[in-house]
Design a protein around this motif. Structure first.
Motif, PDB file in Angstrom:
ATOM      1  N   ALA A  77      -1.369  67.489  67.203  1.00 51.26           N
ATOM      2  CA  ALA A  77      -2.417  67.377  66.191  1.00 51.26           C
ATOM      3  C   ALA A  77      -2.297  66.065  65.422  1.00 51.26           C
ATOM      4  O   ALA A  77      -3.311  65.442  65.075  1.00 51.26           O
ATOM      5  N   VAL A  82      -5.884  65.192  63.443  1.00 50.59           N
ATOM      6  CA  VAL A  82      -6.461  66.447  62.972  1.00 50.59           C
ATOM      7  C   VAL A  82      -5.655  66.969  61.790  1.00 50.59           C
ATOM      8  O   VAL A  82      -4.421  66.846  61.755  1.00 50.59           O
ATOM      9  N   ALA A  83      -6.334  67.563  60.801  1.00 54.19           N
ATOM     10  CA  ALA A  83      -5.655  68.117  59.628  1.00 54.19           C
ATOM     11  C   ALA A  83      -4.765  69.285  60.048  1.00 54.19           C
ATOM     12  O   ALA A  83      -5.252  70.311  60.535  1.00 54.19           O
ATOM     13  N   ASP A 120     -17.489  70.435  60.762  1.00 57.55           N
ATOM     14  CA  ASP A 120     -16.268  69.626  60.774  1.00 57.55           C
ATOM     15  C   ASP A 120     -15.199  70.266  61.649  1.00 57.55           C
ATOM     16  O   ASP A 120     -14.437  69.568  62.337  1.00 57.55           O
ATOM     17  N   ARG A 123     -15.762  69.179  65.105  1.00 54.92           N
ATOM     18  CA  ARG A 123     -15.276  67.813  65.350  1.00 54.92           C
ATOM     19  C   ARG A 123     -13.758  67.801  65.542  1.00 54.92           C
ATOM     20  O   ARG A 123     -13.236  67.167  66.460  1.00 54.92           O
ATOM     21  N   GLN A 124     -13.055  68.512  64.669  1.00 55.28           N
ATOM     22  CA  GLN A 124     -11.597  68.500  64.745  1.00 55.28           C
ATOM     23  C   GLN A 124     -11.096  69.196  66.010  1.00 55.28           C
ATOM     24  O   GLN A 124     -10.130  68.755  66.640  1.00 55.28           O
ATOM     25  N   THR A 125     -11.767  70.267  66.410  1.00 58.33           N
ATOM     26  CA  THR A 125     -11.377  70.960  67.629  1.00 58.33           C
ATOM     27  C   THR A 125     -11.590  70.062  68.848  1.00 58.33           C
ATOM     28  O   THR A 125     -10.752  70.030  69.763  1.00 58.33           O
ATOM     29  N   ARG A 127     -11.385  66.866  68.890  1.00 60.99           N
ATOM     30  CA  ARG A 127     -10.301  65.875  68.905  1.00 60.99           C
ATOM     31  C   ARG A 127      -9.012  66.488  69.452  1.00 60.99           C
ATOM     32  O   ARG A 127      -8.268  65.838  70.194  1.00 60.99           O
ATOM     33  N   TYR A 256     -18.774  69.861  67.549  1.00 54.52           N
ATOM     34  CA  TYR A 256     -17.941  69.721  68.752  1.00 54.52           C
ATOM     35  C   TYR A 256     -18.562  68.698  69.708  1.00 54.52           C
ATOM     36  O   TYR A 256     -17.872  67.796  70.208  1.00 54.52           O
TER      37      TYR A 256
END
Length: 328
Positions: A77, A82-83, A120, A123-125, A127, A256
């Motif tokens: 991560a 990613v947070a 959001d 988007r993070q998933t 990445r 996504y």
């Protein structure tokens, strides 16, 4: 029994931190497998410490050495931007990580906040799914070494939870052997997956922290990555839409795809999704035995999860009667 404060001070020292600065230690709730504690130092810095259960504690086969997988998730991560918590230190019997801001996603969010957060999250998933591994399977090695093809990895995972269900006498809505036969009919769809991608596999709302410290609600961190494996990114859509349908989550899918995530729901993809749903719901039904959950949780699992397992199996059986669709 080891004193919790003494253990925490020792782990801080191992991590290269001053154990004399430990000011606060408290258990964190919500986990069902590891012991989880919050450590706060005198300067306000917060850490999370995970301690695995004793080796003799009953569990599922894939749950051995979960902290190895969790550490791999946090390292990955970080590479993806990613947070998520940052790995501070780990040993055979502990994992120390930074604490992320925020609280578990709950029902207090407005519709607008939910839409923004789901976008959001998409988007993070996406990445996360750009991170690839050296092979398919659990990095913990709980079910053996990583393998070069997804069909071998996933069928090993599925067979392991079926063995657990037999061993514990899990209460399933269909006999274990019938579940196995249905799943086998869909294994050909797994051959479409050729790249081992990072899959969290536990991204339900309880593992998504929402932070309001800066005013607007934002994702503070994706936590509890102990169930991660290298596999098909599509598998993450099961917990992201737990007991539901990810195709209905327009905000998530928009984010996504915006981040170049591939989300196509053709016949082979839907068949794989049904397999992954069956896998997760088998885990949820079987783990109630070694975890010795109470009557209320057992009732919820039977009323909410068992029908979803049946629906996934029905979908697989229906697809097996339409072989031409899978090659169209």
């Amino acid at each position: 029994m080891v004193d919790s404060w003494e253990r925490a001070r020792h782990i801080l020292e191992v991590a290269g931190l001053d154990p004399g600065r430990l000011a606060h230690l408290a258990p964190l709730t919500g986990g069902t497998y590891n012991t989880v504690e919050e450590l706060r130092l005198t300067d306000g810095t917060r850490y999370v410490l995970k301690i695995p259960p004793a080796a003799a504690t009953p569990g599922l086969r894939h749950e051995r050495r979960l902290l190895v997988s969790e550490a791999e998730f946090y390292r990955s991560a970080a590479r993806a931007g990613v947070a998520a918590p940052h790995l501070v230190s780990m040993g055979d019997d502990f994992l120390l990580m930074t604490a992320c801001p925020g609280d578990s996603w709950d029902g207090s969010l407005t519709d607008a906040e939910q839409t923004a957060l789901r976008t959001d999250l998409g988007r993070q998933t996406a990445r996360l799914h750009r991170v690839t591994g050296p092979g398919f399977g659990y990095p913990s090695g709980a079910l053996g070494p990583l393998v070069p093809d997804w069909r071998t990895a996933f069928t090993t995972m599925f067979d392991a939870v079926l063995d657990d269900a037999r061993r514990y006498g899990a209460r399933l809505p269909r006999p274990v052997d019938a579940v196995a036969r249905t799943a086998r009919s869909a294994y050909g769809a797994l051959d479409e997956v050729t790249v081992p991608c990072l899959v969290h596999f536990d991204l339900w709302r309880g593992n998504i922290l929402v932070d309001r410290s800066a005013g607007d609600a934002r994702i503070g961190g994706l936590i509890d990555g102990e169930r991660m494996f290298w596999g098909d990114p599509l598998a993450d859509f099961v917990s992201l839409a737990l007991l539901g349908d990810i195709e209905r989550d327009e905000a998530f899918l928009a984010g996504y795809r915006e981040a170049c995530g591939r989300a196509r729901f053709d016949a082979p993809a839907r068949l794989r999704l049904a397999l992954y749903r069956a896998y997760l719901y088998l885990i949820m039904l079987t783990e109630t035995i070694p975890r010795a959950v109470g009557e209320e949780h057992e009732r919820w699992v039977q009323e909410a999860v068992a029908p979803e397992l049946v629906a996934a199996l029905d979908e697989i059986e229906g697809a097996s009667r339409r072989p031409r669709e899978l090659t169209s």
